[in-house]
Design a protein around this motif. Sequence first.
Motif, PDB file in Angstrom:
ATOM      1  N   LEU A 172      10.611 -17.078  16.259  1.00 48.04           N
ATOM      2  CA  LEU A 172      10.726 -15.823  16.573  1.00 48.04           C
ATOM      3  C   LEU A 172      10.454 -14.807  15.570  1.00 48.04           C
ATOM      4  O   LEU A 172      10.591 -13.620  15.779  1.00 48.04           O
ATOM      5  N   ASN A 173       9.693 -15.275  14.405  1.00 51.45           N
ATOM      6  CA  ASN A 173       9.166 -14.317  13.499  1.00 51.45           C
ATOM      7  C   ASN A 173      10.325 -13.714  12.724  1.00 51.45           C
ATOM      8  O   ASN A 173      10.723 -12.732  12.397  1.00 51.45           O
ATOM      9  N   CYS A 174      11.569 -14.645  12.775  1.00 53.38           N
ATOM     10  CA  CYS A 174      12.830 -14.141  12.258  1.00 53.38           C
ATOM     11  C   CYS A 174      13.216 -15.292  10.979  1.00 53.38           C
ATOM     12  O   CYS A 174      14.430 -15.307  10.687  1.00 53.38           O
ATOM     13  N   ALA A 175      12.051 -15.724  10.322  1.00 53.97           N
ATOM     14  CA  ALA A 175      12.491 -16.705   9.114  1.00 53.97           C
ATOM     15  C   ALA A 175      12.345 -15.981   7.848  1.00 53.97           C
ATOM     16  O   ALA A 175      11.554 -15.520   7.598  1.00 53.97           O
ATOM     17  N   ALA A 176      13.358 -16.636   6.985  1.00 54.57           N
ATOM     18  CA  ALA A 176      13.062 -16.303   5.642  1.00 54.57           C
ATOM     19  C   ALA A 176      11.897 -16.961   4.955  1.00 54.57           C
ATOM     20  O   ALA A 176      11.363 -17.885   5.407  1.00 54.57           O
ATOM     21  N   PRO A 177      11.181 -16.519   4.049  1.00 57.03           N
ATOM     22  CA  PRO A 177      11.790 -15.126   3.242  1.00 57.03           C
ATOM     23  C   PRO A 177      11.129 -13.778   4.074  1.00 57.03           C
ATOM     24  O   PRO A 177      11.249 -12.944   3.477  1.00 57.03           O
ATOM     25  N   ASP A 178      10.020 -14.073   5.039  1.00 55.20           N
ATOM     26  CA  ASP A 178       9.502 -13.152   5.636  1.00 55.20           C
ATOM     27  C   ASP A 178      10.354 -11.854   5.998  1.00 55.20           C
ATOM     28  O   ASP A 178      10.045 -10.666   6.012  1.00 55.20           O
ATOM     29  N   THR A 179      11.724 -12.222   6.617  1.00 54.15           N
ATOM     30  CA  THR A 179      12.519 -11.326   7.214  1.00 54.15           C
ATOM     31  C   THR A 179      12.846 -10.342   6.148  1.00 54.15           C
ATOM     32  O   THR A 179      12.683  -9.227   6.192  1.00 54.15           O
ATOM     33  N   GLY A 180      13.281 -10.676   4.960  1.00 56.62           N
ATOM     34  CA  GLY A 180      13.815 -10.047   3.886  1.00 56.62           C
ATOM     35  C   GLY A 180      12.628  -9.195   3.418  1.00 56.62           C
ATOM     36  O   GLY A 180      12.758  -8.020   2.925  1.00 56.62           O
ATOM     37  N   ASN A 181      11.413  -9.651   3.066  1.00 55.75           N
ATOM     38  CA  ASN A 181      10.211  -8.957   2.634  1.00 55.75           C
ATOM     39  C   ASN A 181       9.813  -7.832   3.776  1.00 55.75           C
ATOM     40  O   ASN A 181       9.509  -6.625   3.320  1.00 55.75           O
ATOM     41  N   MET A 182       9.944  -8.102   4.988  1.00 58.13           N
ATOM     42  CA  MET A 182       9.756  -7.192   5.962  1.00 58.13           C
ATOM     43  C   MET A 182      10.747  -5.919   6.084  1.00 58.13           C
ATOM     44  O   MET A 182      10.217  -4.893   6.009  1.00 58.13           O
ATOM     45  N   GLU A 183      12.050  -6.331   5.799  1.00 56.76           N
ATOM     46  CA  GLU A 183      12.901  -5.415   5.529  1.00 56.76           C
ATOM     47  C   GLU A 183      12.619  -4.450   4.338  1.00 56.76           C
ATOM     48  O   GLU A 183      12.792  -3.187   4.401  1.00 56.76           O
ATOM     49  N   LEU A 184      12.283  -4.982   3.335  1.00 58.58           N
ATOM     50  CA  LEU A 184      12.111  -4.376   2.068  1.00 58.58           C
ATOM     51  C   LEU A 184      10.984  -3.557   2.177  1.00 58.58           C
ATOM     52  O   LEU A 184      10.993  -2.224   1.722  1.00 58.58           O
ATOM     53  N   GLU A 231      11.747  -0.283   4.269  1.00 58.09           N
ATOM     54  CA  GLU A 231      12.733   0.524   3.548  1.00 58.09           C
ATOM     55  C   GLU A 231      12.079   1.223   2.491  1.00 58.09           C
ATOM     56  O   GLU A 231      12.150   2.468   2.096  1.00 58.09           O
ATOM     57  N   PHE A 232      11.224   0.446   1.540  1.00 59.07           N
ATOM     58  CA  PHE A 232      10.717   0.835   0.247  1.00 59.07           C
ATOM     59  C   PHE A 232       9.173   1.072   0.346  1.00 59.07           C
ATOM     60  O   PHE A 232       8.734   1.564  -0.705  1.00 59.07           O
ATOM     61  N   GLY A 233       8.664   0.522   0.950  1.00 60.01           N
ATOM     62  CA  GLY A 233       7.241   0.381   0.883  1.00 60.01           C
ATOM     63  C   GLY A 233       6.427   1.734   1.479  1.00 60.01           C
ATOM     64  O   GLY A 233       7.206   2.615   1.945  1.00 60.01           O
ATOM     65  N   GLY A 254       8.519   1.190  -4.597  1.00 59.16           N
ATOM     66  CA  GLY A 254       9.326   2.175  -5.086  1.00 59.16           C
ATOM     67  C   GLY A 254       9.063   2.717  -6.207  1.00 59.16           C
ATOM     68  O   GLY A 254       7.788   3.133  -6.550  1.00 59.16           O
ATOM     69  N   GLU A 255       9.941   2.709  -7.195  1.00 56.45           N
ATOM     70  CA  GLU A 255       9.859   3.260  -8.387  1.00 56.45           C
ATOM     71  C   GLU A 255      10.051   2.277  -9.535  1.00 56.45           C
ATOM     72  O   GLU A 255      10.510   1.196  -9.457  1.00 56.45           O
ATOM     73  N   GLU A 256       9.425   2.635 -10.893  1.00 55.67           N
ATOM     74  CA  GLU A 256       9.634   1.877 -11.905  1.00 55.67           C
ATOM     75  C   GLU A 256      11.100   1.631 -12.115  1.00 55.67           C
ATOM     76  O   GLU A 256      11.810   2.769 -12.108  1.00 55.67           O
ATOM     77  N   GLY A 257      11.647   0.764 -12.502  1.00 52.59           N
ATOM     78  CA  GLY A 257      13.128   0.415 -12.732  1.00 52.59           C
ATOM     79  C   GLY A 257      13.930   0.264 -11.520  1.00 52.59           C
ATOM     80  O   GLY A 257      15.196   0.243 -11.559  1.00 52.59           O
ATOM     81  N   GLY A 258      13.253   0.328 -10.274  1.00 49.80           N
ATOM     82  CA  GLY A 258      13.990   0.268  -9.072  1.00 49.80           C
ATOM     83  C   GLY A 258      14.190  -1.190  -8.465  1.00 49.80           C
ATOM     84  O   GLY A 258      14.848  -1.323  -7.292  1.00 49.80           O
ATOM     85  N   PRO A 271       3.254   4.181   2.905  1.00 53.55           N
ATOM     86  CA  PRO A 271       2.628   4.123   4.145  1.00 53.55           C
ATOM     87  C   PRO A 271       1.634   2.887   3.894  1.00 53.55           C
ATOM     88  O   PRO A 271       1.151   2.383   5.021  1.00 53.55           O
ATOM     89  N   GLU A 272       0.729   3.124   2.626  1.00 50.30           N
ATOM     90  CA  GLU A 272      -0.226   2.261   2.693  1.00 50.30           C
ATOM     91  C   GLU A 272       0.091   0.704   2.544  1.00 50.30           C
ATOM     92  O   GLU A 272      -0.428  -0.163   3.171  1.00 50.30           O
ATOM     93  N   GLN A 273       1.159   0.618   1.922  1.00 48.86           N
ATOM     94  CA  GLN A 273       1.739  -0.888   1.851  1.00 48.86           C
ATOM     95  C   GLN A 273       2.039  -1.177   3.165  1.00 48.86           C
ATOM     96  O   GLN A 273       1.954  -2.541   3.421  1.00 48.86           O
ATOM     97  N   ARG A 274       2.852  -0.558   4.135  1.00 50.10           N
ATOM     98  CA  ARG A 274       3.304  -0.804   5.246  1.00 50.10           C
ATOM     99  C   ARG A 274       2.105  -1.471   6.018  1.00 50.10           C
ATOM    100  O   ARG A 274       2.033  -2.303   6.843  1.00 50.10           O
ATOM    101  N   GLU A 275       1.022  -0.415   6.030  1.00 52.49           N
ATOM    102  CA  GLU A 275      -0.239  -0.890   6.925  1.00 52.49           C
ATOM    103  C   GLU A 275      -0.876  -2.028   6.251  1.00 52.49           C
ATOM    104  O   GLU A 275      -1.232  -2.848   7.271  1.00 52.49           O
ATOM    105  N   ARG A 276      -0.874  -2.311   5.081  1.00 55.82           N
ATOM    106  CA  ARG A 276      -1.714  -3.138   4.707  1.00 55.82           C
ATOM    107  C   ARG A 276      -0.922  -4.647   4.713  1.00 55.82           C
ATOM    108  O   ARG A 276      -1.472  -5.792   5.230  1.00 55.82           O
TER     109      ARG A 276
END
Length: 404
Positions: free
Chosen positions: A97-109, A112-114, A246-250, A116-121
């Motif tokens: 179902l494409n609902c397996a870890a660790p991809d789920t957490g990485n997709m959520e990350l 939320e934080f990526g 995101g940012e350095e230190g985040g 536009p270029e990171q999301r596209e790639r």
Amino acid sequence: MDFAFDARTQELRERLLAFMAEHVRPAEALVAEQRAAQDDPWRTPPAVAELQARARKEGLWNLFLPDRAYGAGLSNVQYAPLAEITGHSPQLAPTALNCAAPDTGNMELLAEFGSPEQRERWLEPLLRGEIRSAFAMTEPEVASSDATNIETRIQREGDAYVITGRKWYISGAMNPDCRVFIVMGKTDPEAGDVRRQQSMVLVPRGTPGLEVRRAMHVYGYEDHYHGGHAEIVLDEVRVPVENLIGEEGGGFAIAQARLGPGRIHHCMRLIGMAERAVELMCRRAAGRAAFGKPLAAQGVVQEWIADARVQIEQLRLLVLKTAWLMDTVGNRGAHTEIQAIKIATPRAVVGILDRAVQLHGAGGVSQDFPLAELWAAARTLQLADGPDEVHQRSLARRELKKYA
């Protein structure tokens, strides 16, 4: 709090139950056979790809993502009973179902934080199931239960970051379809706030200096379904500064945001694993006899089954309450409950699975039943996403503050 299924949840639940019964459960043995016959055991077997195509066609894809721009747009309360169903076949159904870890957490990350270029790639191919990913946080040389201990260095040099360190139990890294690593390390080891020392960067597979050294076993299992758990070495790995998330230190804050939903997803699936164990216990008890009567008539077996049912119902209610709080007051407001389910659910499910193994005798520890592998997975979750003791420490401190 109202945990009755709404119309959409009920409709998805019925479709998912049918999908599990008609396609996933019957494919478990076939997938194992195909994997054993492959030259590369880490490669995704053809039967899994067929399940994924069917799941996409039936609208059972990316159910975990609450963001409608990327996923199904379900709340935690809506997703909980669906994730529980996938727990009946935890090694196969989440991947289908494409609902397996660790991809789920990485997709959520990334959602939320990526950038536009990171999301596209990276996010878009992950959402389509075209690639896999890994999350590189845990290290062998430090107590990684305290994430501020992380020693991997991420140093800025001009328009690049240079990464040096060693990680292990990096889920998904053995799968050849894993194309990107999210690596956490320290960009400012001298920062006064230890929670502002870490950052996260994206490291594409094949980047010079990145070595996937070996697969780590989990109670003797290699966990092919999740792409294995690897030890990796980063030796002056150089990536452009645009790969910073995101940012350095985040990095520490991003990690906590990622792990909150991951913890409840694990607990949802664990309840499904416990239900699978009870099903197998009942079938075994009804079909076997010892000392002149069916196992189902033995008092100790009846106690095991009754206790399992009580524990499952208790856990389900606590998980649903946690999901409701996450939906209504946010992850921070549900912090106590997230820690409570992370402590209670694996511990109880390990006990249920242990009794199921006992009831099956030699079969329980064999490859002919899923119980031993389920037990290993559940027991591992008493360590993954923070060991029980860390959650107990934090939860107790919060409780004691009320009386300070």
